[in-house]
Design an enzyme around this catalytic site. Structure first.
Site, PDB file in Angstrom:
ATOM      1  N   GLU A 193      79.846  36.009 133.965  1.00 27.84           N
ATOM      2  CA  GLU A 193      79.804  35.332 132.701  1.00 27.84           C
ATOM      3  C   GLU A 193      78.239  35.178 132.378  1.00 27.84           C
ATOM      4  OE1 GLU A 193      81.029  31.290 132.540  1.00 27.84           O
ATOM      5  OE2 GLU A 193      82.831  31.709 134.123  1.00 27.84           O
ATOM      6  N   GLU A 196      82.693  28.694 139.736  1.00 31.12           N
ATOM      7  CA  GLU A 196      81.730  27.672 139.669  1.00 31.12           C
ATOM      8  C   GLU A 196      81.751  26.346 140.452  1.00 31.12           C
ATOM      9  OE1 GLU A 196      80.872  26.529 135.600  1.00 31.12           O
ATOM     10  OE2 GLU A 196      79.816  28.475 135.274  1.00 31.12           O
TER      11      GLU A 196
HETATM   12  C1  BG6 Z   1      81.144  28.217 132.486  1.00 30.66           C
HETATM   13  C2  BG6 Z   1      82.713  28.214 132.843  1.00 30.66           C
HETATM   14  O1  BG6 Z   1      80.474  27.082 132.958  1.00 30.66           O
HETATM   15  O2  BG6 Z   1      80.689  28.293 131.155  1.00 30.66           O
HETATM   16  C3  BG6 Z   1      83.309  28.633 131.517  1.00 30.66           C
HETATM   17  O3  BG6 Z   1      83.089  29.158 133.839  1.00 30.66           O
HETATM   18  C4  BG6 Z   1      82.870  28.055 130.455  1.00 30.66           C
HETATM   19  O4  BG6 Z   1      84.798  28.097 131.787  1.00 30.66           O
HETATM   20  C5  BG6 Z   1      81.513  28.683 130.028  1.00 30.66           C
HETATM   21  O5  BG6 Z   1      83.792  28.242 129.144  1.00 30.66           O
HETATM   22  C6  BG6 Z   1      80.487  28.266 128.912  1.00 30.66           C
HETATM   23  O6  BG6 Z   1      80.693  26.633 128.671  1.00 30.66           O
HETATM   24  P1  BG6 Z   1      81.408  26.183 127.375  1.00 30.66           P
HETATM   25  O7  BG6 Z   1      81.060  24.639 127.769  1.00 30.66           O
HETATM   26  O8  BG6 Z   1      80.403  26.669 126.401  1.00 30.66           O
HETATM   27  O9  BG6 Z   1      82.906  26.803 127.128  1.00 30.66           O
END
Ligand code: BG6
Length: 488
Positions: A387, A206
């Site tokens: 993701e 990111e």
């Molecule tokens: C993304 C990141 O922004 O979102 C992850 O690459 C992160 O590391 C994921 O865990 C979800 O965000 P969060 O804050 O719910 O863990």
């Protein structure tokens, strides 16, 4: 099942994690401290904090980590691990000691791909050493060998929201050009050692989030347009050099970019809202324009001019960036945003058409099809949704977790990806569902914000047996993979 839901035979179904949230073993195997190792947990309403010690007086304290704000510690204070404080990243959910069990679970679900990250400070504990830490390298050898046993393709992020803490303290992170050289050395070690075990690599997780969290993304404590632009430039140069290095060591590997992408909707059909949405989307697209497109876009150069940002560059930089773009785009996409020209200071308005998660993230499956099209039309490079998922609180009832809400979310996501493939012709390599096993939240440091298809028995303070339990979504995803996405 109609053609709308057909996935390519070689589609890489899988799950994603990151070392700083998953691995643990934070003080083992010769690993150095990473930035996130000195962060406490937070909550929906409380920021994570950096802990510090004043080496002269022995005084200790906490400084909150806030988005779009510089991190200023008191004079003589140094980030430190304090006794009697719990540090979520140091423990993760202990993949370090559970990797065989976890990989067996991934294999049982039918994973074809497994996204993880190498913890930079496990390989170079301080970041600027000449020689790597052999024990750290051996750990990842064991992990990759275990994945190979099940024919699971690793997808490895080289820097996922962590870097050796010493690089921040000594150099101010990526704002210093010397860090490019340290990263090159790190990349060279990884490529040389793992070239026959890992094909797919991502450089920086990111990268566009540097504009919100320069410390977490780039080890830069200062929040200013100049510091962010300079650090980003160094990361772009490092990205190009990484692709070049990969070509020299073994061109069969592929290096991808990793972007956090959220479609931004104008609140109304007022053209002013649409213009604002376009500008906000550029906040992310700028990074792929450079890392994938190979050039600094005119809109960004104009913005730099307006803000008085002057980049320090070397002659070869722009040629390198042009010649060595990333070969595929990995992106995270969880939600969409909504903006209005009437309230431009608000970064996100409530979208009346969408529901939200318990953490206030919109639930918007169409954002995947939109993103896939936007990025494919712009760059014509293969895409990988590295993701996507739903963070929610789970309840264990009689040893079971009935997470229909997560299944619903993921089902709609898979449909949206299928539409992009079958209706729009987008080339998609795979999907790695975020936090396929419960891990620490990056944003809040909580454990209770769970994304997993596998439950991990641990609470926000790190208490629990660490037992792994298959959720209902585990069986659902297994069926989806077995049926190539035709049984949803
Ligand atoms: C993304 C990141 O922004 O979102 C992850 O690459 C992160 O590391 C994921 O865990 C979800 O965000 P969060 O804050 O719910 O863990």
């Amino acid at each position: 099942m109609t053609d709308t839901f057909r996935f390519p035979e070689n589609f890489l179904w899988g799950g994603a994690t990151a070392a700083n949230q998953y691995e643990g073993g934070g003080m083992e195997g010769g690993k150095g401290l990473s930035i996130c190792d000195v962060l406490t947990g937070g909550s929906k309403t409380r920021s994570r904090q950096m802990t510090w010690i004043n080496r002269t007086t022995g005084e200790t304290g906490y400084t909150a980590l806030r988005p779009r704000t510089s991190l200023v510690l008191p004079e003589n204070a140094e980030p430190a691990v304090l006794d009697n404080e719990y540090y979520p990243s140091l423990k993760g959910v202990d993949f370090y000691h559970h990797y065989k069990e976890d990989i067996a679970l991934a294999a049982e679900m039918g994973f074809k791909a497994f996204r993880m990250s190498v913890n930079w400070a496990r390989i170079f504990p301080q970041g600027d050493e000449e020689e790597p830490n052999e024990e750290g390298l051996q750990f990842y050898d064991s992990v990759f060998d275990e994945l190979k046993k099940y024919d699971i393709e690793p997808l490895v992020t080289m820097c996922h929201y962590e870097m050796p803490l010493a690089l921040t303290l000594r150099y101010g992170g990526w704002s210093d050009r010397r860090v490019v050289g340290f990263f090159e050395r790190y990349a060279k070690v990884l490529f040389t050692r793992y070239q026959h075990k890992v094909k797919y690599w991502l450089t920086f997780n990111e990268i566009d989030n540097i504009a919100n969290f320069p410390l977490i993304c780039a080890g830069v404590p200062e929040y200013s347009p100049q510091a962010i632009a300079q650090a980003a430039h160094h990361m772009f140069v490092a990205s190009a050099k990484t692709v070049k290095l990969k070509n020299e060591i073994n061109p069969d590997m592929m290096v991808g970019q990793m972007l956090a992408y959220m479609p931004v909707y104008g609140y109304s059909c007022n053209p002013k809202d649409q213009l604002l949405a376009m500008e906000r989307e550029r906040d992310a697209l700028f990074f792929s324009d450079v890392q994938v497109g190979g050039f600094y876009p005119a809109y960004k150069l104009k913005e730099y001019e307006r803000n008085g940002v002057v980049l320090e560059t070397e002659e070869e930089d722009f040629e390198l960036i042009r010649k060595y773009p990333c070969e595929f785009i990995g992106f995270s996409c969880y939600k969409s945003m909504c903006v209005s020209s009437e309230e431009p200071e608000k970064r996100n308005l409530k979208n009346p058409y969408l529901k939200e998660s318990e953490w206030g993230w919109t639930i918007d499956p169409d954002c995947l099809r939109l993103t896939l099209n936007e990025l494919y039309d712009r760059y014509h490079k293969p895409l990988w949704i590295v993701e996507n998922g739903l963070g929610a609180e789970d309840t264990v009832v009689d040893g079971k977790i009935h997470d229909d809400y997560r299944i619903d979310y993921l089902r709609d996501s898979v449909k949206s990806i299928a539409q992009a493939i079958n209706l729009d012709g987008v080339e998609v390599i795979g999907l790695t569902v975020w936090g396929w096993i419960d891990i620490i939240s990056a944003g809040t440091g909580e454990m209770k914000k769970r994304y997993g298809l596998v439950y991990v028995d641990m609470d926000d303070e790190g208490r629990g047996s660490l037992k792994r339990i298959r959720k209902d979504s585990f069986w659902w995803y297994q069926k989806v993979i077995r049926s190539h996405g035709t049984e949803l």
